[in-house]
Design an enzyme around this catalytic site. Structure first.
Site, short mmCIF file in Angstrom:
data_model
loop_
_atom_site.label_atom_id
_atom_site.label_comp_id
_atom_site.label_asym_id
_atom_site.label_seq_id
_atom_site.Cartn_x
_atom_site.Cartn_y
_atom_site.Cartn_z
N SER A 175 0.79 -1.21 0.05
CA SER A 175 -0.01 -0.29 -0.16
C SER A 175 0.83 0.95 0.04
O SER A 175 1.40 1.58 -0.99
CB SER A 175 -0.67 -0.50 1.50
OG SER A 175 -1.76 1.23 1.36
N ASP A 209 -9.76 -3.24 -4.99
CA ASP A 209 -9.45 -3.13 -4.57
C ASP A 209 -9.05 -1.75 -5.36
O ASP A 209 -8.47 -1.37 -6.25
CB ASP A 209 -7.49 -3.58 -4.25
CG ASP A 209 -6.43 -2.43 -3.40
OD1 ASP A 209 -7.05 -1.29 -3.36
OD2 ASP A 209 -5.09 -2.61 -3.64
N HIS A 248 -8.22 -5.25 -0.42
CA HIS A 248 -6.79 -3.94 -0.65
C HIS A 248 -6.72 -5.00 1.24
O HIS A 248 -7.66 -4.71 2.14
CB HIS A 248 -7.14 -2.40 -0.47
CG HIS A 248 -5.95 -1.64 -0.50
ND1 HIS A 248 -4.93 -1.73 -0.58
CD2 HIS A 248 -5.22 -1.35 1.20
CE1 HIS A 248 -4.17 -1.05 -0.30
NE2 HIS A 248 -4.44 -0.60 1.12
#
Length: 409
Positions: free
Chosen positions: A195, A349, A379
């Protein structure tokens, strides 16, 4: 920790009735969020969502009472804890160029120098710590038999861009210069992150590309990375806008917190009013739904509505066009020098298309790319590995795909 007594006192004052009201509000709000039928273990994800929303609700109460702000409480809940001794690893808390790090070294003897992985944690540049990712880093070190360096960079909003990037860069350079002290082959060092950490890994990798005074990075591993803030209306943002663990609005919120230390003009950024038309046209060759394979656009994608450019907003966010903040915007001359790459994406995501667009850029510039896509993933699924019974089988598959890639280097 000083926050804990205050939290316990608050819970006593609220009483069971107030706490029940918070949980009821959370459960009532769940239907407004999107748990796609194809997602990995939807019932468990709904439970994770309830915990997240409950934490947010309690954080707002804490902020209103003046005990602590919502971000501080969120960090406390997500903090995790340092685990006990690992029989297979030597674990040390150190500092590299004044940046806190945790080094994981396999205890098993080695015939030669080991590979190393420098890990930057996720959390939107706002959350996350060495303890939060303790289990993930231990797993990566044990299973790939690698030295792992987990970096505790400074967090937003207290520390704005480029502080986190500079911490990650400085810690990486320090380790590269001292790799042999840890039994590591200087030619086999990989940067990795998930991320926001994937964003930082990509930025560090670009900065170090072509630096003759340092050994070249062996690879970069980008786990559902966020790589641009120009377009929050790409297909994956439309399709997964309400899918946990990262909602479309939160993605823009985190990017603005990292950039400016606040989330003003979030709505304008979401609508796309923050980028001049000529600049949007310039970057269209790299950031456009036209470059997303058709099979990823079959779920509810609408043509982007044109919005009026707002110059005042651009002045506050124009650093979004810097590659150290948005690596997808790096020039071809830089991308061509990047090391072998691994990119993991998840179908459900909002950041999926950032990964797909960067994959294309790397391939177009002759960089070898290994791509692993979790068809039933969402995610943040990697960060839930072995976390309070809330881990997901596909998250373990994703983590093992990283391990397999590292072992292939």
């Amino acid at each position: 920790m000083a926050l804990l007594p205050a939290l316990l006192l608050l819970l006593l004052l609220l009483g069971l009735a107030a706490l029940a009201a918070v949980l009821a509000a959370v459960l009532l709000s769940l239907p407004s969020y999107d748990i796609p039928p194809g997602v990995n273990q939807p019932a468990k994800l709904r439970l994770v969502l309830a915990v997240l929303l409950g934490t947010a609700a309690l954080g707002r109460i804490l902020e209103k009472t003046g005990l602590c702000n919502q971000i501080t409480f969120g960090r406390y809940v997500r903090q995790g804890r340092k685990l006990g001794v690992d029989p297979k690893l030597l674990i040390q808390d150190l500092q590299f160029n004044k940046v806190p790090v945790r080094v994981y070294q396999p205890k098993a003897t080695s015939d030669g120098r080991r590979r190393a992985l420098i890990f930057f944690h996720g959390g939107g540049w706002v959350f996350g710590s060495l303890d939060t990712y303790e289990k993930v880093c231990r797993y990566l070190s044990r299973e790939s038999v690698s030295v792992v360096v987990s970096v505790q960079y400074r967090l937003a909003p207290e520390h704005k861009y480029p502080d986190a990037y500079e911490d990650c860069l400085n810690a990486t350079i320090h380790f590269m210069k001292n790799a042999e002290h840890y039994g590591v082959d200087p030619a086999n060092i990989t940067v990795c992150g998930d991320s926001a950490g994937g964003n930082l890994a990509a930025a560090v990798s670009q900065t170090l590309a072509g630096r003759s005074e340092l050994p070249s990075l062996r690879a970069q591993v980008l786990i559902y990375p966020g790589l641009q803030a120009l377009d929050f209306n790409l297909p994956s943002y439309q399709q997964n806008r309400g899918v946990p663990l990262l909602f479309r609005e939160r993605a823009a919120f985190f990017a603005l917190q990292y950039l400016n230390g606040h989330a003003l003009h979030m709505q304008e950024v979401l609508e796309g009013s923050h980028i001049p038309p000529d600049m949007r046209l310039k970057y269209r060759k790299w950031v456009s739904p036209d470059h997303i394979p058709q099979k990823f656009k079959v779920r509810g994608v609408k043509p982007r509505k044109s919005t009026d450019f707002i110059a005042e907003v651009y002045e506050t966010v124009k650093r979004f066009c810097e590659p150290n903040l948005c690596p997808l915007l790096a020039e071809d001359a830089v991308v061509q020098q990047l090391p072998q790459s691994f990119i993991l994406t998840c179908e459900y995501d909002v950041l999926r298309d950032d990964g797909l667009l960067y994959k294309k850029r790397l391939e177009d510039n002759g960089v070898p790319v290994t791509w692993y896509h979790l068809e039933d993933g969402f995610h943040g699924i990697i960060s839930l590995y072995d976390y309070c019974g809330l881990s997901f089988p596909s998250g373990k598959r994703g983590l093992d795909s990283v391990v397999n890639f590292l072992k292939s280097l």
